[in-house]
Every structure is written in structure tokens, then in C-alpha cells.
Design a protein around this motif. Structure first.
Motif, PDB file in Angstrom:
ATOM      1  N   TYR A 113       0.854  -1.186   0.000  1.00  0.00           N
ATOM      2  CA  TYR A 113       0.000   0.000   0.000  1.00  0.00           C
ATOM      3  C   TYR A 113       0.897   1.245   0.000  1.00  0.00           C
ATOM      4  O   TYR A 113       0.894   2.038   0.937  1.00  0.00           O
ATOM      5  N   SER A 147      -7.595  -3.312  -1.903  1.00  0.00           N
ATOM      6  CA  SER A 147      -7.407  -1.939  -2.354  1.00  0.00           C
ATOM      7  C   SER A 147      -6.160  -1.797  -3.224  1.00  0.00           C
ATOM      8  O   SER A 147      -5.130  -2.432  -2.990  1.00  0.00           O
ATOM      9  N   TYR A 149      -4.029   1.488  -5.744  1.00  0.00           N
ATOM     10  CA  TYR A 149      -3.974   2.940  -5.938  1.00  0.00           C
ATOM     11  C   TYR A 149      -5.023   3.388  -6.954  1.00  0.00           C
ATOM     12  O   TYR A 149      -5.644   4.445  -6.796  1.00  0.00           O
ATOM     13  N   ARG A 152      -9.095   2.661  -4.815  1.00  0.00           N
ATOM     14  CA  ARG A 152      -8.948   2.728  -3.368  1.00  0.00           C
ATOM     15  C   ARG A 152     -10.207   2.197  -2.677  1.00  0.00           C
ATOM     16  O   ARG A 152     -11.311   2.702  -2.904  1.00  0.00           O
TER      17      ARG A 152
END
Length: 283
Positions: A113, A147, A149, A152
Motif C-alpha cells: 500500500y 485496495s 492505488y 482505493r
């Protein structure tokens, strides 16, 4: 594990000590720098320069390190996962969702993440023992959304690990008289799985020194409870007994205060008695 209301806290809060409290301009500058760094990470990621992206994260570790005094103040200097100070050794700013790579229970390692590398809502204070053991592990329940980028959805992920910034998650973890971290009584099967995974991966029981200190707190709490109840039974006709009630109650309350080390253990010991008089001491 202790609940940290990170969502409603800022390093600019007026109730912080002056040496820890940030000015609003300084905080705004920190947030702006975080946004700038994420922009650089996004550009490197889009160009497929994953190695360079991860190196940039490592290069700017001092950025999140600036928040360590504030994060420590939120827990009275305790690890958010173990509620220990020195027992779990050096305290670090840990990324709850791993920043460079993430591992599930099964299958290959997935990308981390990285867009949360400089997001203070992803920071936790953790002792060296749980932090190193956790590493890149961040397992999600089978079938959970994951999730990215581009999409999200952290709020929709069904994660295994208990989160100290989630008030509900904190209630799922309990302790026994031997100092072991165990599931709270009566919780659903999936929540028991989450507790087991968290305890195993963060060494919440395996670390012997931590379990031993919990056992000592449990024993101390038990002894105080026995003194309190005995004195309470004699207090009606004895001024000396009433004084013992006051002293024992004070000591029990001190063990359960937020700044007390391993206070959750003392609370578990008290709740297990299922005694209304004792429960009132918890507030």
C-alpha cells in the motif's frame, strides 16, 4: 491492545504538552510534503519503476518519524498492540498496511500500500517484537476486496489483523491468568480467527517476557480484588475495613488507568469475576 482514537486526534490538539504539540503551519507543511511524496511515488509506479519507488519510501522514513513523539503521547508511551513499554523493546512507527509489499495467508506476495506510506492514519506505534514478526503480512479474508492505488477501497477490505484504532477490534482480545492473549468470550467464529491470526503473527503470546509480565499483573489484580472484597464484607462494622476498601479500590483503579502498563489485563481479570461492585471500579 488498546484503542487509539486516531481518527479524531491531531498533533495540533490543544491538550498536548507544548513540547509535542505542532503549530498549524508546521502540520499543514507536513501534510503538503506527504502529498508531494505520494505524487512522486505515483509517477514512479506508473512508469513501472517499482524498485525506485520503494527506495524513495525508504529514503524518506524520517518524514513519518517526525510524528513519533505525538503517536507515543496518544498511548502514554505504550505499544498500541501489546500495551507494553520496554517489554516489547524499542518502539517504532509501524505501517499497519505494509508500504512496499503485502503477504496473504496463501498465494504470492502482492504489491504493498505504497500510497499510504506517508498517510498518518496508517501509522501505529509498535514494539520491535510485534513489528518485526508482522513484517509485510497483511492477510485478507478469502473473497475480500483488495485496495489498489487505482481503486482505493481500504474500508471494504476484510482483514485478519485486529486494529488498535478500531474500538470494536480491541474488545475482541482478552487475556487469561497465564498471561496468554486469547479471544474474548462469546465472540463469533470469524472474529476468533482474527484474534488467533493477530496473536500468532504479532507474537502477542509467544514472546515469553510479555506473557510473564501479564501473568504478574493478573496475579496482582487478583490479590487486590480479594483484599477489596474481604474488606467490603467487613466494612459495615469496621472503620479499619472501610479504610482497606478505599485503599484496595484505589490500587485497582490505578492498574486499569489508560497510562498503566498492561491495563487491559487488569480489566479482563476484573470482568471475569462478573461482580457489579468490582465493575463499577472500571467506570
Amino acid at each position: 491492545m488498546i484503542f487509539i482514537d486516531l481518527e479524531n486526534k491531531l498533533p495540533t490538539d490543544a491538550d498536548l504538552p507544548p513540547e509535542i504539540r505542532w503549530t498549524k503551519p508546521d502540520w499543514d507543511a507536513w501534510l503538503a510534503e506527504s502529498a508531494r511524496l505520494v505524487g512522486e511515488l505515483a509517477k514512479l509506479d506508473a512508469e513501472g519503476q517499482i524498485k525506485e519507488r520503494n527506495e524513495l519510501i525508504d529514503k524518506h522514513g524520517g518524514h513519518w518519524g517526525k510524528l513519533k513523539p505525538w503517536l507515543l503521547a496518544l498511548s502514554d508511551g505504550k505499544c498500541w498492540f501489546t500495551e507494553a513499554r520496554d517489554i516489547a523493546s524499542h518502539l517504532d512507527v509501524e505501517h499497519f498496511r505494509p508500504k512496499k509489499a503485502a503477504r496473504n495467508i496463501k498465494g504470492p506476495e502482492r504489491d504493498g500500500y505504497w500510497w499510504l506510506a506517508f498517510d498518518y492514519m496508517n501509522f501505529r506505534i509498535a514494539g520491535t517484537v510485534p513489528n518485526r514478526k508482522k513484517g509485510a503480512w497483511f492477510p485478507l479474508r478469502h473473497g475480500s476486496q483488495c485496495s489498489t492505488y487505482a481503486r482505493r477501497c481500504e474500508g471494504d477490505e476484510v482483514m485478519h489483523f485486529l486494529d488498535p484504532t478500531n474500538a470494536h477490534d480491541v474488545t475482541l482480545l482478552a487475556f487469561d491468568e497465564e498471561g496468554k492473549a486469547v479471544p474474548a468470550p462469546g465472540i463469533p467464529r470469524w472474529e476468533r480467527v482474527r484474534v488467533k491470526r493477530t496473536v500468532e503473527r504479532l507474537k502477542l503470546t509467544e514472546h515469553q517476557a510479555l506473557s510473564e509480565e501479564r501473568r504478574k499483573v493478573w496475579q496482582k489484580t487478583t490479590n487486590l480484588i480479594n483484599k477489596y472484597l474481604k474488606a467490603l464484607s467487613e466494612a459495615r462494622t469496621s472503620a479499619a475495613a472501610r479504610e482497606r476498601v478505599r485503599a484496595a479500590a484505589r490500587d485497582i483503579v490505578c492498574l486499569t488507568k489508560p497510562d498503566a502498563e498492561l491495563s487491559a489485563v487488569a480489566k479482563c481479570c476484573i470482568r471475569l469475576r462478573n461482580d457489579q461492585q468490582l465493575a463499577r471500579l472500571l467506570g
